[in-house]
Design an enzyme around this catalytic site. Structure first.
Site, PDB file in Angstrom:
ATOM      1  N   ARG A 279       0.855  -1.280  -0.092  1.00  0.00           N
ATOM      2  CA  ARG A 279      -0.153   0.018  -0.033  1.00  0.00           C
ATOM      3  C   ARG A 279       0.843   1.243   0.056  1.00  0.00           C
ATOM      4  NH1 ARG A 279      -4.747  -1.836   4.421  1.00  0.00           N
ATOM      5  NH2 ARG A 279      -5.066  -3.671   3.432  1.00  0.00           N
ATOM      6  N   ARG A 294       2.063   1.305  10.236  1.00  0.00           N
ATOM      7  CA  ARG A 294       1.455   1.615   8.884  1.00  0.00           C
ATOM      8  C   ARG A 294       2.813   1.711   7.936  1.00  0.00           C
ATOM      9  NH1 ARG A 294      -3.289   3.910   7.989  1.00  0.00           N
ATOM     10  NH2 ARG A 294      -3.424   4.449  10.104  1.00  0.00           N
ATOM     11  N   GLU A 366      -6.640  -0.677  15.390  1.00  0.00           N
ATOM     12  CA  GLU A 366      -7.084  -1.755  14.455  1.00  0.00           C
ATOM     13  C   GLU A 366      -6.238  -2.820  14.170  1.00  0.00           C
ATOM     14  OE1 GLU A 366      -8.355  -1.782  10.116  1.00  0.00           O
ATOM     15  OE2 GLU A 366      -8.397  -0.118  10.705  1.00  0.00           O
ATOM     16  N   SER A 369     -10.435  -6.044   9.932  1.00  0.00           N
ATOM     17  CA  SER A 369     -11.569  -5.217   9.500  1.00  0.00           C
ATOM     18  C   SER A 369     -12.397  -6.195   8.841  1.00  0.00           C
ATOM     19  CB  SER A 369     -11.315  -4.019   8.800  1.00  0.00           C
ATOM     20  OG  SER A 369     -12.410  -3.425   8.168  1.00  0.00           O
ATOM     21  N   ARG A 408       1.044  -5.955  12.724  1.00  0.00           N
ATOM     22  CA  ARG A 408       0.283  -5.225  13.815  1.00  0.00           C
ATOM     23  C   ARG A 408       0.169  -6.420  14.911  1.00  0.00           C
ATOM     24  NH1 ARG A 408      -3.834  -0.633  11.907  1.00  0.00           N
ATOM     25  NH2 ARG A 408      -2.576   0.365  10.506  1.00  0.00           N
TER      26      ARG A 408
END
Length: 444
Positions: A279, A294, A366, A369, A408
């Protein structure tokens, strides 16, 4: 793609739904474009019909040898030809504009999704676990660097910001986490393991909703194709052969069923994969610049389900529970949150986020999801289902979720299992993947 007929029939419903996702006025814009396009199409068809009528009259005039009438009719045909051509061009242009508008509009939220502007309007559904008491907790960067296995400087020298080099015990722990997650989802939860492509065509990205709206968030490459000058043996990069690095295995796994008709008896179809994800984080400038939260490249175990329309709500709850089960097995405190309309992803009609406790930040972040996309992606991929003995088909429903983000999870393990002597305890379920070790590191 949204069904313009459904929008025409109930524009207020779409207007309310899109307004909740920050897209006010789009339903009216779509209806107006559709009306103009259909008017242009009608004009083109009427011009053609009139030309057909005149062709018959021209034949009759020629039979009577009425040259003046033939000339007059031919002139009228030429005028109608130009009018029809102009109307057809307008219709094609408006159709393209409407297709792009509909392709860039998000999914319609489910009726039980809370209306809200951003993450502050999300609704906590439940919590699990109690955070451990840790005196002056260190963040994962300090822990990893003290263990000698987390090197951001080396990664920056070769790749730039938002990359990391993991070495030794930390590299093994990352691998152990991913392997545990994949084994748990396949052996305990009935998912089928898949090893999918990491590079996909644009139409695959369109199918799951990354294109056209989010191209800036993607890494794009291209196949090499032979140049016309075969003697020089040069190679050119062809824009038409563009490939995208997947931002999540959701893209590859979901597109397995594109342009297919699946037997209802074979559904739900549950797929999982452990892959790198890529990403650009174009919209995340200045956010989480420290550490592994991130990254441009990270590993993730993805869950995808393909269901009939009447199965998807139950499957959504099941998928969320499958992701929660991993955090429970790792004994990591977390909470489950129902996202509001303004915080949901582009393709989702309903989303649960799992947020894990990070001691260094004294908050939940988070880590997964899980989304029910309804038939939103299926329409873009033309993926359908059919009952045995019936001719008609329905669009399937697609669901996706992280089960879990490996990087994460590594962050959460390092922070929640840090010990006063500088070591990190290994969660019990990971010890067999770590050769029986109960901790890494030591007194530092």
């Amino acid at each position: 793609m949204h069904d313009i007929k459904a929008i025409r029939e109930n524009p207020d419903h779409y207007e309310r739904a899109w307004a909740g996702k920050g897209q006010a006025g789009k339903a009216a814009q779509a209806v107006a474009l559709d009306s103009q396009m259909r008017a242009a199409l009608t004009a083109a068809e009427q011009a053609q019909a009139k030309r057909n009528e005149l062709s018959k009259l021209i034949g009759q005039a020629k039979a009577k040898k009425d040259e003046a009438e033939v000339e007059r009719l031919l002139a009228e045909v030429d005028t109608l030809k130009g009018q029809g051509s102009d109307a057809a061009e307008v219709q094609a242009s408006l159709a393209a504009e409407l297709r792009y508008l509909l392709a860039a509009l998000p999914n319609i939220p489910a009726s039980d999704v809370p209306v809200g502007a951003d993450e502050h309007d999300n609704v906590e559904v439940r919590r699990w676990g109690t955070p451990r008491t840790i005196n002056s907790p260190k963040d994962h960067v300090d822990i990893g660097e003290r263990l000698g296995g987390m090197d951001f400087e080396a990664a920056a020298r070769m790749s730039g910001a938002r990359f990391v080099v993991l070495k030794g015990e930390l590299a093994r722990l990352e691998r152990a986490i991913g392997q545990f997650m994949l084994d748990h989802q396949t052996q305990q939860n009935g998912y089928t393991e898949v090893s999918p492509p990491l590079l996909v065509r644009g139409h695959a990205m369109f199918g799951t909703g990354q294109l056209p709206k989010f191209e800036d968030d993607l890494f794009k490459t291209a196949e090499r194709v032979a140049a016309l000058d075969s003697e020089s043996r040069d190679f050119l990069l062809s824009g038409e052969a563009a490939l995208y690095l997947i931002p999540t295995a959701e893209v590859s796994l979901t597109n397995i069923v594109r342009e297919s008709i699946l037997a209802e008896e074979a559904l739900p179809l549950r797929l999982t994969a452990l892959t790198p994800s890529f990403r650009s984080e174009a919209g995340a400038s200045g956010r989480d610049t420290r550490g592994m939260i991130r990254q441009h490249q990270f590993y993730k175990v993805e869950l995808v389900s393909i269901t009939t329309p009447d199965q998807s709500d139950i499957e959504h709850d099941r998928m969320t529970a499958c992701a929660e089960g991993l955090l429970q097995a790792l004994e990591l405190p977390f909470r489950t949150v129902l996202l509001c309309t303004g915080d949901m992803g582009f393709g989702a009609r309903k989303t649960y986020d799992l947020e894990v406790w990070l001691p260094s930040q004294a908050t939940f972040r988070e880590i997964s999801s899980c989304s029910n996309c309804g038939d939103f992606q299926a329409r873009r991929m033309d993926a359908r289902t059919q009952r045995a003995g019936e001719k008609g088909t329905r669009f399937v429903h697609t669901l996706n979720g992280s089960g879990l983000a490996v990087g994460r999870t590594l962050v959460a393990v390092l922070e929640n299992y840090q010990q006063e002597d500088g070591s990190v305890a290994i969660p019990a379920v990971l010890q067999r993947y770590m050769g029986g070790a109960t901790s890494i590191g030591g007194k530092l």
